[in-house]
Write a protein that holds these residues in place. Structure first.
Motif, PDB file in Angstrom:
ATOM      1  N   TRP A  49       0.797  -1.227   0.000  1.00  0.00           N
ATOM      2  CA  TRP A  49       0.000   0.000   0.000  1.00  0.00           C
ATOM      3  C   TRP A  49       0.826   1.273   0.000  1.00  0.00           C
ATOM      4  O   TRP A  49       0.349   2.314  -0.420  1.00  0.00           O
ATOM      5  N   GLU A  54      -3.076   5.249   1.678  1.00  0.00           N
ATOM      6  CA  GLU A  54      -3.420   4.312   0.603  1.00  0.00           C
ATOM      7  C   GLU A  54      -4.218   3.119   1.117  1.00  0.00           C
ATOM      8  O   GLU A  54      -5.164   2.686   0.471  1.00  0.00           O
ATOM      9  N   ASP A  58      -8.039   2.312   0.140  1.00  0.00           N
ATOM     10  CA  ASP A  58      -8.420   1.001  -0.386  1.00  0.00           C
ATOM     11  C   ASP A  58      -9.565   0.410   0.427  1.00  0.00           C
ATOM     12  O   ASP A  58     -10.500  -0.171  -0.134  1.00  0.00           O
ATOM     13  N   ALA A 108      -5.221  10.067  -1.985  1.00  0.00           N
ATOM     14  CA  ALA A 108      -5.070   8.791  -2.696  1.00  0.00           C
ATOM     15  C   ALA A 108      -5.729   8.834  -4.069  1.00  0.00           C
ATOM     16  O   ALA A 108      -5.262   8.190  -5.002  1.00  0.00           O
ATOM     17  N   ALA A 111      -3.544   9.634  -7.039  1.00  0.00           N
ATOM     18  CA  ALA A 111      -2.433   8.730  -7.366  1.00  0.00           C
ATOM     19  C   ALA A 111      -2.595   8.039  -8.708  1.00  0.00           C
ATOM     20  O   ALA A 111      -1.623   7.782  -9.397  1.00  0.00           O
ATOM     21  N   GLN A 115      -8.239   5.156  -9.252  1.00  0.00           N
ATOM     22  CA  GLN A 115      -8.604   5.529  -7.892  1.00  0.00           C
ATOM     23  C   GLN A 115      -9.470   6.785  -7.894  1.00  0.00           C
ATOM     24  O   GLN A 115     -10.385   6.905  -7.095  1.00  0.00           O
TER      25      GLN A 115
END
Length: 185
Positions: A49, A54, A58, A108, A111, A115
């Protein structure tokens, strides 16, 4: 993301992350605590991760840690209903750790395009949909004169909530009332 030892390990990490978020709040959760909860090495989690932001993102994006908005109330006064709903969101975001989770998700989401799409699908689109449905119902009932589309109003509210959640705009009763007054004539 899949952990090196399989989907079960990744699922356990995400579940542990969600539990720790509920128990301690984002600011107190560490990669070390997540690793300890699942009996894994912290380095393993960091390889998969990269950071706490992150793994939290997730957990949210996989639906393990759920952040939802309640429906907009319908007490008959569109301005008051919308302001009360926004007050509720403001109260939620001000809870210990919640604002930090939102900021981590925003970080995040930058990124990778997938995502970002998931962030929109899971967090912003449901809120926008709630607003649009409520505004369409108000339009149908004759309680809202259309100056701009319900979608535009929804986008502006979601944008304000996002900006306020990441710390760039006040999320208080006065600003909420001003926003509603500008958007709903």
């Amino acid at each position: 993301m899949e952990a090196p030892s399989g989907k079960g390990c990744a699922a356990a990490v995400l579940a542990a992350t969600a539990e720790l978020l509920v128990e301690q709040g984002y600011d107190s959760v560490t990669m070390q605590a997540i690793a300890a909860r699942v009996g894994a090495a912290e380095q393993t989690l960091c390889r998969v991760w990269g950071s706490k932001a992150e793994v939290v993102a997730d957990a949210v994006l996989q639906g393990v840690f759920v952040m939802t908005a309640s429906p907009v109330p319908n007490a008959g006064d569109l301005r008051r209903d919308l302001a009360a709903w926004l007050d509720g969101i403001a109260d939620y975001v001000r809870q210990p750790g919640v604002g930090s989770v939102v900021r981590a998700l925003a970080t995040a989401s930058t990124a990778a395009p997938d995502q970002s799409d998931a962030f929109d699908r899971i967090l912003t689109e449901p809120v926008n949909k709630l607003i649009i449905e409520h505004l369409h119902a108000a339009q149908s009932a004759g309680d809202l004169a259309v100056r701009v589309s319900a979608g535009t109003i929804g986008d502006l509210i979601v944008g304000y909530l996002t900006l306020a959640s990441i710390g760039r705009a006040p999320l208080d009763e006065k600003r909420i009332r001003e926003l509603v007054a500008v958007l709903i004539p």
